[in-house]
Design a protein around this motif. Structure first.
Motif, PDB file in Angstrom:
ATOM      1  N   ALA A  93    -105.514  74.166  30.198  1.00 57.36           N
ATOM      2  CA  ALA A  93    -104.217  74.794  30.728  1.00 57.36           C
ATOM      3  C   ALA A  93    -104.261  76.157  29.639  1.00 57.36           C
ATOM      4  O   ALA A  93    -103.870  77.218  30.214  1.00 57.36           O
ATOM      5  N   VAL A  94    -104.301  75.816  28.355  1.00 56.09           N
ATOM      6  CA  VAL A  94    -104.492  77.228  27.569  1.00 56.09           C
ATOM      7  C   VAL A  94    -105.558  77.934  27.911  1.00 56.09           C
ATOM      8  O   VAL A  94    -105.257  79.496  28.015  1.00 56.09           O
ATOM      9  N   ALA A  95    -106.832  77.617  28.290  1.00 55.54           N
ATOM     10  CA  ALA A  95    -107.740  78.357  28.679  1.00 55.54           C
ATOM     11  C   ALA A  95    -107.477  79.073  29.817  1.00 55.54           C
ATOM     12  O   ALA A  95    -107.963  80.315  30.080  1.00 55.54           O
ATOM     13  N   THR A  96    -106.813  78.668  30.911  1.00 51.79           N
ATOM     14  CA  THR A  96    -106.291  79.254  32.067  1.00 51.79           C
ATOM     15  C   THR A  96    -105.655  80.256  31.867  1.00 51.79           C
ATOM     16  O   THR A  96    -105.726  81.506  32.434  1.00 51.79           O
ATOM     17  N   ILE A  97    -104.643  80.185  30.903  1.00 57.12           N
ATOM     18  CA  ILE A  97    -103.550  81.065  30.685  1.00 57.12           C
ATOM     19  C   ILE A  97    -104.122  82.312  29.901  1.00 57.12           C
ATOM     20  O   ILE A  97    -104.142  83.672  30.070  1.00 57.12           O
ATOM     21  N   LEU A  98    -105.274  81.897  28.875  1.00 61.82           N
ATOM     22  CA  LEU A  98    -105.827  83.046  28.164  1.00 61.82           C
ATOM     23  C   LEU A  98    -106.767  83.586  28.927  1.00 61.82           C
ATOM     24  O   LEU A  98    -106.781  85.117  28.857  1.00 61.82           O
ATOM     25  N   ASN A  99    -107.347  83.146  29.930  1.00 61.80           N
ATOM     26  CA  ASN A  99    -108.220  83.907  30.865  1.00 61.80           C
ATOM     27  C   ASN A  99    -107.401  84.931  31.784  1.00 61.80           C
ATOM     28  O   ASN A  99    -107.683  86.205  31.900  1.00 61.80           O
ATOM     29  N   ASN A 100    -106.207  84.524  32.171  1.00 64.65           N
ATOM     30  CA  ASN A 100    -105.202  85.495  33.032  1.00 64.65           C
ATOM     31  C   ASN A 100    -104.861  86.534  31.985  1.00 64.65           C
ATOM     32  O   ASN A 100    -104.764  87.852  32.410  1.00 64.65           O
ATOM     33  N   ILE A 101    -104.309  86.334  30.907  1.00 61.99           N
ATOM     34  CA  ILE A 101    -103.887  87.169  30.022  1.00 61.99           C
ATOM     35  C   ILE A 101    -105.203  88.278  29.626  1.00 61.99           C
ATOM     36  O   ILE A 101    -104.791  89.509  29.521  1.00 61.99           O
ATOM     37  N   GLY A 102    -106.285  88.005  29.519  1.00 64.16           N
ATOM     38  CA  GLY A 102    -107.578  88.798  29.303  1.00 64.16           C
ATOM     39  C   GLY A 102    -107.618  89.729  30.435  1.00 64.16           C
ATOM     40  O   GLY A 102    -107.738  91.033  30.353  1.00 64.16           O
ATOM     41  N   GLN A 103    -107.524  88.928  31.631  1.00 70.72           N
ATOM     42  CA  GLN A 103    -107.571  90.061  32.990  1.00 70.72           C
ATOM     43  C   GLN A 103    -106.444  90.947  32.888  1.00 70.72           C
ATOM     44  O   GLN A 103    -106.687  92.048  33.628  1.00 70.72           O
ATOM     45  N   LEU A 104    -105.112  90.516  32.643  1.00 70.83           N
ATOM     46  CA  LEU A 104    -103.988  91.584  32.660  1.00 70.83           C
ATOM     47  C   LEU A 104    -104.225  92.717  31.757  1.00 70.83           C
ATOM     48  O   LEU A 104    -104.240  93.873  32.166  1.00 70.83           O
ATOM     49  N   ASP A 105    -105.093  92.417  30.606  1.00 71.46           N
ATOM     50  CA  ASP A 105    -105.326  93.362  29.646  1.00 71.46           C
ATOM     51  C   ASP A 105    -106.316  94.299  30.329  1.00 71.46           C
ATOM     52  O   ASP A 105    -106.323  95.644  30.199  1.00 71.46           O
ATOM     53  N   ARG A 106    -107.221  93.985  30.979  1.00 72.79           N
ATOM     54  CA  ARG A 106    -108.322  94.632  31.591  1.00 72.79           C
ATOM     55  C   ARG A 106    -107.946  95.354  32.720  1.00 72.79           C
ATOM     56  O   ARG A 106    -108.185  96.561  32.716  1.00 72.79           O
ATOM     57  N   ASP A 107    -106.860  94.944  33.387  1.00 67.61           N
ATOM     58  CA  ASP A 107    -106.172  95.749  34.504  1.00 67.61           C
ATOM     59  C   ASP A 107    -105.395  96.927  33.996  1.00 67.61           C
ATOM     60  O   ASP A 107    -105.416  97.896  34.691  1.00 67.61           O
ATOM     61  N   LEU A 108    -104.875  96.572  32.654  1.00 67.52           N
ATOM     62  CA  LEU A 108    -103.984  97.813  32.002  1.00 67.52           C
ATOM     63  C   LEU A 108    -105.104  98.724  31.057  1.00 67.52           C
ATOM     64  O   LEU A 108    -104.411  99.359  30.324  1.00 67.52           O
ATOM     65  N   ASN A 109    -106.280  98.436  31.298  1.00 60.26           N
ATOM     66  CA  ASN A 109    -107.311  99.319  30.582  1.00 60.26           C
ATOM     67  C   ASN A 109    -106.984  99.124  29.181  1.00 60.26           C
ATOM     68  O   ASN A 109    -107.201  99.873  28.219  1.00 60.26           O
ATOM     69  N   ARG A 110    -106.784  97.920  28.709  1.00 60.86           N
ATOM     70  CA  ARG A 110    -106.607  97.688  27.308  1.00 60.86           C
ATOM     71  C   ARG A 110    -107.877  96.475  26.759  1.00 60.86           C
ATOM     72  O   ARG A 110    -107.952  95.590  26.689  1.00 60.86           O
ATOM     73  N   ASP A 111    -108.977  97.335  26.965  1.00 60.00           N
ATOM     74  CA  ASP A 111    -110.320  96.560  26.945  1.00 60.00           C
ATOM     75  C   ASP A 111    -110.466  95.859  25.655  1.00 60.00           C
ATOM     76  O   ASP A 111    -110.891  94.693  25.355  1.00 60.00           O
ATOM     77  N   ALA A 112    -110.045  96.568  24.571  1.00 59.14           N
ATOM     78  CA  ALA A 112    -110.236  96.117  23.170  1.00 59.14           C
ATOM     79  C   ALA A 112    -109.316  94.478  23.089  1.00 59.14           C
ATOM     80  O   ALA A 112    -109.910  94.158  22.397  1.00 59.14           O
ATOM     81  N   ASP A 113    -108.219  94.571  23.788  1.00 60.35           N
ATOM     82  CA  ASP A 113    -107.278  93.408  23.579  1.00 60.35           C
ATOM     83  C   ASP A 113    -107.893  92.521  24.718  1.00 60.35           C
ATOM     84  O   ASP A 113    -107.591  91.035  24.318  1.00 60.35           O
TER      85      ASP A 113
END
Length: 864
Positions: free
Chosen positions: A195-215
């Motif tokens: 489940a940690v992996a699921t949330i991390l994946n989603n957080i990474g996608q959110l960062d990508r959507d907000l153009n925070r590629d480095a994060d």
């Protein structure tokens, strides 16, 4: 915003399944073991093995009195179907599971959260966000109330709701929910819990959507590492992380890093899920688009065509690939165009277009028993859908707000409808074997469309996608397909700016140039939308427009074909000399490509025997009911719009607060003149024109409307949002002293759909009748959809709040022209009426487009 790599929803499917085995099932060893096995196979993506076990479990419990056990089994089976991509089979199982769980354990049971979550996730996959959100919220509330705030199931519920917010581009609301869920899972399950992996994946996608590629890179890579270690290298969840990491690299133009990840994700999904699973189609589309943007269109094309074959083609992927393939001669010209046409027709089918298709099916069936049965089947389907939506809305609420008895009656009625429709399907199969071909029309090809057009007609079909859009122009002997360098967001902004100048108030005071109609923008939009296909279309007198997205709110006849001398003229008279598209062409709007065939194939059949019936000048305020007083009250021109006021505020007990109503709905006395003038032109009987108190829902619903060729409404049109608490667009009729279910003064879209019309056209001389159900919704829905379904072949509707005097003049002029020259057709008659108005120099405001240009013709504009 681009959504190619946002595949967060599928993570919900497996997350919810862990809660399916209830305590009662656990007490029965065989059932508990079987349920655990189903859960294990589902988590591994081995749905074909899980399915017979889940089906057997449901069958074994169907005769049991334990609704709780059966609900859990139904939920298990629904999860397996959903995993296979069969949401149509999963949805009724989830709904039945919810009903059984509430019946056996009560409305407050915390065990219902899993069922609510799974149904919400299904709606989310289908982009039915308004239905998904309250279900997710109730599941979260149930879990927070019954469990610790740090319980893993609370973390799951937080993740689910956050994922929905991301899909709705509400990232600011999603981020704290993701962070809270991550903290819960890391504390309870440790840093390497799946489940940690699921949330991390989603957080990474959110960062990508907000153009925070480095994060974004770190959480996605950590998610991938956890999944590979815990789940194995070939698990479908590994493919999810691979896909999202590849999308990030693509965005960073790290193409060499992205491609092997995309390909590995596709291989994993094909092996685990089978070739027909939606996730496989997503991976195929992602790889195809990657190859396209990296300049390898020849490699992208076969992948794009694979998604076409599955009917899950993403327009934003397949259209640019097919367009490039046509330019590069990778496909024959006609094949590329037909594949693009098919994709557009499947991907942009509006509710109004669906209503036209249903009308065509009934008309094709004739006026005999088959037509009656078809209408009955369609009406039953609409009733069942409405009841189902009401029940889902109820299920989303807290127990104190629920009417359980009403919900039970609704479910019982749905069951009755299902039985009746099953009987009708058997009748169709036995007595009318050709009915199936009528009810499921195939997309039209170029060769299908061209014979439907006259030599003086051109059709322009638009598809609006992320970064750029496309126009396909078709004439009887030619075709052209061009790209438009404006995507969905840019077009929405430009159409919004275009419409800001269309306020009749600007024509009255002309105080300064602020907010006046922008001719330069009207020309800019012409150059962008019609300029690319001008060579093929400009010499055709009739232009048939099939719009999509924001373009459904654009009055094409107000585009300007030549560069204006000034964006905003010094005087209102300056608008008269603009090169309006209307001066060159008569414009009709079609809900879809196939609606051209639907309307033309049956437009001349069984038209009404009487010329017209009309409803206007309704009574909102009895103080102004007398004709003399009402004429006196009409000393100034009234625009047909309303203040935003709660509809419930109109009522005081069983009566009406007339002061509040008069404030919101000004009388429209000149609509009586409008209706009487049109009635004289078409030869309608005085008894068929309903004015004052007679312009009521009661009169309308009791009238034999199918005998009229024209059905005419001259009143206020209200879209959802104009009046608080009004959930659908409506027409305002006379308000009764005692409101009832039959007559409360507002004819809603759902009530319109129940009317039985046989109208050559319906006139909605009221404001905003072309608008969608809510801001951002598809236009041509709401009232237009309902009138097409009820039996209209064409609609005259308005784009904005109509000046009453102008509406009277335009509509009476249109009908007079048709009377004198019936062969010119509706679109040409409307065009001439508008030109006569704009060229009338008796008043400066006659030149302003908000006055003369509010109406659009939807449907068949020619004589057939």
């Amino acid at each position: 915003m681009k959504r190619r790599h946002l595949t967060l929803v599928a993570a919900l499917a497996l997350a919810a399944s862990a809660s399916l085995v209830t305590a009662a099932l656990a007490q029965k060893g065989n059932l508990a073991a079987q349920s655990a096995r189903i859960d294990e196979l589902s988590k591994a993506g081995r749905y074909s093995e899980a399915l017979p076990l889940a089906q057997a479990m449901v069958a074994s419990l169907e005769k049991s009195d334990n609704g709780r056990e059966l609900a859990a089994a139904l939920n298990n089976l629904g999860q397996v179907y959903a995993g296979q991509g069969h949401d149509d089979l999963a949805e009724p199982l989830y709904k039945r599971a919810i009903a059984l769980m509430e019946k056996s354990l009560g409305l407050e049971t915390p065990l219902i959260a899993a069922e609510l979550t799974n149904l919400a996730a299904l709606y989310q996959r289908q982009s039915r966000f308004a239905e998904a959100e309250p279900l997710f919220k109730r599941a979260l509330a149930v879990r927070e109330k019954s469990l610790s705030r740090e319980h893993p199931d609370v973390g799951q519920a937080l993740n689910n709701l956050a994922t929905l917010y991301v899909r709705q581009e509400r990232q600011g609301e999603a981020e704290p929910l993701f962070q809270r869920a991550l903290a819960i899972y890391q504390k309870v399950g440790g840093p390497e819990h799946p489940a940690v992996a699921t949330i991390l994946n989603n957080i990474g996608q959110l960062d990508r959507d907000l153009n925070r590629d480095a994060d974004a890179e770190a959480p996605i890579k950590r998610s991938l590492a956890i999944r590979e270690k815990v789940l194995g290298a070939d698990h479908p969840d590994v493919a999810r992380s691979l896909n999202n990491l590849a999308g990030l690299y693509e965005h960073q133009q790290r193409y060499a890093d992205a491609e092997p990840l995309y390909r590995r994700a596709l291989v994993i999904r094909e092996r685990a899920l089978g070739p027909d699973h939606p996730d496989v189609a997503t991976s195929t589309s992602n790889l195809a688009y990657f190859l396209y943007v990296s300049g390898r269109n020849a490699d992208a094309l076969p992948l794009a065509e694979r998604t076409l074959a599955t009917s899950r083609a993403q327009l934003r992927v397949v259209l640019p690939i097919l367009f490039a393939a046509r330019q590069q001669y990778l496909l024959p010209d006609e094949k590329a165009l037909n594949e693009a046409l098919a994709a557009i027709q499947r991907g942009t089918q509006s509710s109004a277009a669906s209503a036209v298709n249903k009308l065509a099916v009934r008309l094709a069936a004739g006026s005999d028993r088959l037509a009656e049965l078809v209408r009955r089947d369609q009406d039953l389907a609409a009733e069942s859908e409405a009841l189902d939506k009401a029940i889902i809305t109820a299920v989303s609420k807290q127990s104190a707000q629920r009417d359980v008895a009403a919900e039970q009656r609704g479910r019982a009625r749905i069951a009755t409808i299902a039985n009746e429709r099953a009987g009708l399907q058997k009748t169709f199969a036995v007595e009318f074997p050709d009915y199936a071909s009528l009810s499921n029309p195939l997309p039209l090809t170029v060769k299908d469309i061209q014979p439907l057009l006259s030599v003086d007609e051109a059709m322009v079909l638009y598809s609006v996608v992320d970064k750029q859009s496309y126009v396909i122009a078709i004439t009887r002997d030619g075709i052209d397909w061009r790209a438009i360098p404006l995507g969905a967001d840019a077009l929405a902004q430009k159409v919004g700016a275009f419409r800001k100048g269309l306020d009749v108030g600007k024509a009255r005071d002309a105080s300064g140039k602020s907010g006046l109609f922008d001719l330069a923008l009207a020309n800019e939009l012409y150059v962008a939308l019609l300029g690319p296909v001008e060579a093929l279309t400009k010499d055709k007198h009739s232009l048939l427009v099939v719009p999509s997205a924001a373009l459904t709110a654009l009055p094409f006849h107000l585009l300007v074909t030549e560069t204006p001398q000034a964006a905003i003229p010094d005087t209102l008279e300056g608008y008269r000399s603009a090169a309006w598209l209307l001066r060159r062409q008569a414009v009709s709007v079609l809900p879809s490509v196939v609606s051209l065939k639907s309307l033309r194939a049956f437009a001349g059949k069984d038209q009404g025997v009487k010329p017209m019936t009309g409803f206007g000048d309704p009574v909102f305020n009895p103080a102004l009911e007398g004709p003399a007083d009402r004429r006196a009250a009409s000393g100034k021109v009234v625009a047909r719009n309303v203040a935003t006021i709660a509809y419930t505020d109109f009522w005081r007990g069983a009566g009406v607060d007339r002061a509040r109503l008069a404030q919101a709905l000004p009388q429209l006395p000149d609509t009586a003149d409008e209706l009487n003038a049109v009635a004289r032109d078409v030869g309608a009987a005085e008894a068929d024109i309903h004015l004052g108190r007679d312009a009521s829902e009661t009169t309308l619903k009791r009238a034999a409307l199918a005998q009229y060729g024209i059905v005419y409404f001259a009143t206020h049109g209200l879209v959802a949002g104009d009046v608080k608490g009004l959930g659908e667009p409506s027409l305002a009729l006379s308000i009764p002293d005692q409101p009832s279910e039959l007559d409360d003064g507002l004819l809603t879209a759902s009530e319109v759909a129940q009317l039985k019309l046989n109208a050559d056209w319906v006139v909605l001389s009221a404001c905003n009748t072309i608008a969608g159900d809510k801001p951002g919704a598809e236009a041509l829905s709401g009232l237009a959809r309902s009138f097409f379904y009820a039996g209209a072949r064409a609609l005259l509707v308005s784009h904005w709040a109509v000046d009453s005097e102008a509406a009277t003049r335009l509509t009476t002029s249109t009908f007079e022209l048709l009377k004198n020259e019936p062969k010119i057709g509706r679109a040409e008659a409307l065009r001439r009426a508008m030109l006569t108005y704009v060229d009338d120099t008796s008043s400066p405001r006659n030149a302003y487009p908000a006055m003369w240009g509010p109406f659009a013709l939807i449907g068949e504009g020619e004589v057939r």
